[in-house]
Design an enzyme around this catalytic site. Structure first.
Site, PDB file in Angstrom:
ATOM      1  N   TYR A 180      -7.032 -11.866  16.374  1.00  9.68           N
ATOM      2  CA  TYR A 180      -6.193 -10.744  15.914  1.00  9.68           C
ATOM      3  C   TYR A 180      -6.298  -9.602  16.935  1.00  9.68           C
ATOM      4  O   TYR A 180      -6.557  -8.459  16.607  1.00  9.68           O
ATOM      5  CB  TYR A 180      -6.671 -10.294  14.529  1.00  9.68           C
ATOM      6  CG  TYR A 180      -5.761  -9.305  13.810  1.00  9.68           C
ATOM      7  CD1 TYR A 180      -4.395  -9.529  13.687  1.00  9.68           C
ATOM      8  CD2 TYR A 180      -6.292  -8.152  13.233  1.00  9.68           C
ATOM      9  CE1 TYR A 180      -3.572  -8.621  13.029  1.00  9.68           C
ATOM     10  CE2 TYR A 180      -5.480  -7.238  12.551  1.00  9.68           C
ATOM     11  CZ  TYR A 180      -4.126  -7.485  12.455  1.00  9.68           C
ATOM     12  OH  TYR A 180      -3.310  -6.589  11.786  1.00  9.68           O
ATOM     13  N   THR A 226      -1.353  -7.621  -1.000  1.00  6.44           N
ATOM     14  CA  THR A 226       0.046  -7.205  -0.833  1.00  6.44           C
ATOM     15  C   THR A 226       0.811  -8.420  -0.319  1.00  6.44           C
ATOM     16  O   THR A 226       0.221  -9.468  -0.043  1.00  6.44           O
ATOM     17  CB  THR A 226       0.168  -6.076   0.215  1.00  6.44           C
ATOM     18  OG1 THR A 226      -0.213  -6.603   1.497  1.00  6.44           O
ATOM     19  CG2 THR A 226      -0.702  -4.881  -0.111  1.00  6.44           C
ATOM     20  N   ASN A 284       1.923   4.578   7.429  1.00 11.26           N
ATOM     21  CA  ASN A 284       1.441   3.336   6.813  1.00 11.26           C
ATOM     22  C   ASN A 284       2.204   2.093   7.283  1.00 11.26           C
ATOM     23  O   ASN A 284       1.662   0.993   7.272  1.00 11.26           O
ATOM     24  CB  ASN A 284       1.539   3.479   5.282  1.00 11.26           C
ATOM     25  CG  ASN A 284       1.374   2.165   4.562  1.00 11.26           C
ATOM     26  OD1 ASN A 284       0.270   1.651   4.421  1.00 11.26           O
ATOM     27  ND2 ASN A 284       2.490   1.587   4.101  1.00 11.26           N
ATOM     28  N   ILE A 296      -6.338  -6.319   1.216  1.00  9.42           N
ATOM     29  CA  ILE A 296      -5.673  -5.700   0.063  1.00  9.42           C
ATOM     30  C   ILE A 296      -4.536  -6.629  -0.353  1.00  9.42           C
ATOM     31  O   ILE A 296      -3.730  -7.045   0.495  1.00  9.42           O
ATOM     32  CB  ILE A 296      -5.105  -4.310   0.427  1.00  9.42           C
ATOM     33  CG1 ILE A 296      -6.193  -3.388   1.004  1.00  9.42           C
ATOM     34  CG2 ILE A 296      -4.426  -3.676  -0.792  1.00  9.42           C
ATOM     35  CD1 ILE A 296      -7.319  -3.026   0.074  1.00  9.42           C
ATOM     36  N   ILE A 347       0.834  -1.205   0.000  1.00  7.72           N
ATOM     37  CA  ILE A 347       0.000   0.000   0.000  1.00  7.72           C
ATOM     38  C   ILE A 347       0.872   1.259   0.000  1.00  7.72           C
ATOM     39  O   ILE A 347       0.602   2.219  -0.728  1.00  7.72           O
ATOM     40  CB  ILE A 347      -0.945  -0.022   1.231  1.00  7.72           C
ATOM     41  CG1 ILE A 347      -1.958  -1.173   1.099  1.00  7.72           C
ATOM     42  CG2 ILE A 347      -1.666   1.309   1.387  1.00  7.72           C
ATOM     43  CD1 ILE A 347      -2.779  -1.456   2.362  1.00  7.72           C
ATOM     44  N   ASP A 361      14.225   2.144  11.084  1.00  9.19           N
ATOM     45  CA  ASP A 361      13.261   1.291  11.788  1.00  9.19           C
ATOM     46  C   ASP A 361      12.318   2.193  12.578  1.00  9.19           C
ATOM     47  O   ASP A 361      12.709   2.783  13.589  1.00  9.19           O
ATOM     48  CB  ASP A 361      14.008   0.323  12.720  1.00  9.19           C
ATOM     49  CG  ASP A 361      13.047  -0.608  13.449  1.00  9.19           C
ATOM     50  OD1 ASP A 361      11.814  -0.416  13.341  1.00  9.19           O
ATOM     51  OD2 ASP A 361      13.535  -1.523  14.136  1.00  9.19           O
TER      52      ASP A 361
HETATM   53  N1  LIG Z   1      -2.804  -5.601   3.170  1.00  9.79           N
HETATM   54  C1  LIG Z   1      -3.899  -5.638   3.869  1.00  9.79           C
HETATM   55  O1  LIG Z   1      -4.787  -6.461   3.600  1.00  9.79           O
HETATM   56  C2  LIG Z   1      -4.126  -4.638   4.989  1.00  9.79           C
HETATM   57  C3  LIG Z   1      -5.390  -4.630   5.609  1.00  9.79           C
HETATM   58  C4  LIG Z   1      -5.617  -3.729   6.647  1.00  9.79           C
HETATM   59  C5  LIG Z   1      -4.607  -2.856   7.048  1.00  9.79           C
HETATM   60  N2  LIG Z   1      -3.405  -2.898   6.428  1.00  9.79           N
HETATM   61  C6  LIG Z   1      -2.368  -1.969   6.911  1.00  9.79           C
HETATM   62  O2  LIG Z   1      -1.795  -1.256   5.831  1.00  9.79           O
HETATM   63  C7  LIG Z   1      -0.412  -0.989   6.100  1.00  9.79           C
HETATM   64  C8  LIG Z   1       0.451  -1.480   4.943  1.00  9.79           C
HETATM   65  O3  LIG Z   1       0.221  -2.864   4.769  1.00  9.79           O
HETATM   66  P1  LIG Z   1       0.800  -3.680   3.499  1.00  9.79           P
HETATM   67  O4  LIG Z   1      -0.083  -4.854   3.335  1.00  9.79           O
HETATM   68  O5  LIG Z   1       1.035  -2.752   2.364  1.00  9.79           O
HETATM   69  O6  LIG Z   1       2.196  -4.183   4.120  1.00  9.79           O
HETATM   70  P2  LIG Z   1       3.498  -4.829   3.389  1.00  9.79           P
HETATM   71  O7  LIG Z   1       3.216  -5.169   1.979  1.00  9.79           O
HETATM   72  O8  LIG Z   1       3.954  -5.887   4.336  1.00  9.79           O
HETATM   73  O9  LIG Z   1       4.551  -3.614   3.413  1.00  9.79           O
HETATM   74  C9  LIG Z   1       4.981  -3.121   4.659  1.00  9.79           C
HETATM   75  C10 LIG Z   1       5.951  -1.964   4.447  1.00  9.79           C
HETATM   76  O10 LIG Z   1       6.334  -1.447   5.743  1.00  9.79           O
HETATM   77  C11 LIG Z   1       7.771  -1.521   5.882  1.00  9.79           C
HETATM   78  N3  LIG Z   1       8.092  -1.779   7.290  1.00  9.79           N
HETATM   79  C12 LIG Z   1       7.833  -2.889   8.011  1.00  9.79           C
HETATM   80  N4  LIG Z   1       8.324  -2.784   9.247  1.00  9.79           N
HETATM   81  C13 LIG Z   1       8.914  -1.557   9.324  1.00  9.79           C
HETATM   82  C14 LIG Z   1       9.624  -0.858  10.346  1.00  9.79           C
HETATM   83  N5  LIG Z   1       9.831  -1.406  11.558  1.00  9.79           N
HETATM   84  N6  LIG Z   1      10.100   0.381  10.077  1.00  9.79           N
HETATM   85  C15 LIG Z   1       9.915   0.942   8.854  1.00  9.79           C
HETATM   86  N7  LIG Z   1       9.249   0.341   7.851  1.00  9.79           N
HETATM   87  C16 LIG Z   1       8.766  -0.906   8.082  1.00  9.79           C
HETATM   88  C17 LIG Z   1       8.176  -2.664   4.930  1.00  9.79           C
HETATM   89  O11 LIG Z   1       9.531  -2.587   4.501  1.00  9.79           O
HETATM   90  P3  LIG Z   1      10.737  -3.274   5.371  1.00  9.79           P
HETATM   91  O12 LIG Z   1      10.272  -4.646   5.723  1.00  9.79           O
HETATM   92  O13 LIG Z   1      11.915  -3.226   4.467  1.00  9.79           O
HETATM   93  O14 LIG Z   1      10.923  -2.407   6.571  1.00  9.79           O
HETATM   94  C18 LIG Z   1       7.233  -2.389   3.758  1.00  9.79           C
HETATM   95  O15 LIG Z   1       7.713  -1.308   2.972  1.00  9.79           O
HETATM   96  C19 LIG Z   1      -0.089  -1.670   7.440  1.00  9.79           C
HETATM   97  O16 LIG Z   1      -0.158  -0.724   8.482  1.00  9.79           O
HETATM   98  C20 LIG Z   1      -1.195  -2.706   7.581  1.00  9.79           C
HETATM   99  O17 LIG Z   1      -1.490  -3.024   8.904  1.00  9.79           O
HETATM  100  C21 LIG Z   1      -3.130  -3.761   5.407  1.00  9.79           C
END
Ligand SMILES: NC(=O)c1ccc[n+]([C@@H]2O[C@H](COP(=O)([O-])OP(=O)(O)OC[C@H]3O[C@@H](n4cnc5c(N)ncnc54)[C@H](OP(=O)(O)O)[C@@H]3O)[C@@H](O)[C@H]2O)c1
Length: 262
Positions: free
Chosen positions: A154, A192, A92, A190, A19, A65
């Site tokens: 969760y 991802t 995010n 979503i 996202i 981080d």
């Molecule tokens: N996908 C879904 O279905 C969904 C649903 C509801 C809510 N969300 C929320 O949407 C947001 C994004 O989700 P996503 O699915 O896009 O996640 P994702 O694909 O796992 O991407 C996560 C991103 O955050 C970075 N990250 C992780 N830990 C970090 C840290 N400690 N410091 C800095 N950066 C960090 C990761 O890069 P690095 O690992 O290199 O740090 C990556 O760029 C999250 O807050 C999630 O809870 C997602």
């Protein structure tokens, strides 16, 4: 579409994947200069370089981080040094793991909330005065539908999301009179890396295929499919724009209609 954002400066966290990356791409297409953050430096630099190549914008990758105060402060310091200020913050980066009351150890709660609760709050606290100095701005928190749909499997995710919704709404009261509008997006499922990982893990636990788990998960979703990251990004960029000038303290689902409340 020209949303009137050209030349603004945005911080997007978790911007190397999913996202956050889609939000960075939409901002770059609108001419917004970017500070992008994730821990993994190589991928972040790749994303930043691609956006700079494709769009007429400056992109600063900051590997940090965000579950630590030092990481948050580094991101904001480097952004202000490079761009002289910030107009938009998109919180995010989050990675809360599933788990029930008896199944989730103390250390996991701390680690998960250090990023998704403290990381968001600290970043807002660091950026808020920068927005004040600018005469206003936007904060957009990417939270998650579980905050409104409690789920015993969760707990840490639902609890963090509920807290962040409350904080978003409260900060909108404080920011509004100062032209700092604070809103949130609650993504549903979503597609991802995070989503695919969840499906794979549940499939292994249940002896099913990821496709079977996904189909069961989406049975009650009116659109019967997961969303795409760009479908969240479109709203984030709109909320950051002058077109959304009377939207404050809103918590908007992007979930295909899955959330069961009015
Ligand atoms: N996908 C879904 O279905 C969904 C649903 C509801 C809510 N969300 C929320 O949407 C947001 C994004 O989700 P996503 O699915 O896009 O996640 P994702 O694909 O796992 O991407 C996560 C991103 O955050 C970075 N990250 C992780 N830990 C970090 C840290 N400690 N410091 C800095 N950066 C960090 C990761 O890069 P690095 O690992 O290199 O740090 C990556 O760029 C999250 O807050 C999630 O809870 C997602």
């Amino acid at each position: 579409m020209d949303l009137g954002l050209r030349g603004k400066v945005a911080i997007v966290t978790g911007a190397s994947k999913g996202i956050g990356r889609a939000i960075a791409e939409e901002f770059a297409a609108e001419g917004v200069h970017l500070a992008l953050c994730a821990r993994g430096q190589a991928l972040l630099q790749e994303v930043a370089a691609a956006l700079q190549r494709q769009h007429d914008v400056q992109v600063l990758p900051v590997a940090a981080d965000l579950s630590t105060l030092a990481g948050v402060q580094t991101l904001v310091r480097q952004t202000v040094q490079r761009f002289g200020g910030v107009d938009i913050l998109v919180n995010n980066a989050g990675a809360i793991r599933a788990g029930s009351l008896l199944g989730k150890p103390d250390a996991e709660w701390h680690e998960d909330w250090a990023l998704k609760v403290f990381g968001y709050v600290r970043l807002m606290r660091e950026v808020f005065p920068v927005l004040q100095a600018r005469g206003g701005g936007r904060i957009i928190n990417i939270i998650g539908g579980a905050g409104r749909q409690p789920n015993p499997g969760y707990l840490a995710g639902g609890g963090a999301n509920a807290a962040l919704m409350n904080i978003t709404k409260a900060l909108a009261d404080e920011g509004g009179p100062q032209n700092i509008l604070v809103n949130a997006i609650n993504p549903g499922p979503i597609r991802t890396e995070r989503w695919d990982g969840l499906m794979a893990r549940l499939a292994a636990e249940r002896g099913q295929t990821p496709q079977e788990v996904e189909a069961a998960w989406l049975r009650d979703n009116p659109l019967r499919r997961p969303g795409e990251p760009r479908e969240v990004a479109a709203l984030a960029v709109f909320l950051a724009s002058p077109r959304a000038s009377y939207i404050n303290g809103a918590i908007i689902p992007v979930d295909g209609g899955a959330t069961r409340c009015i």
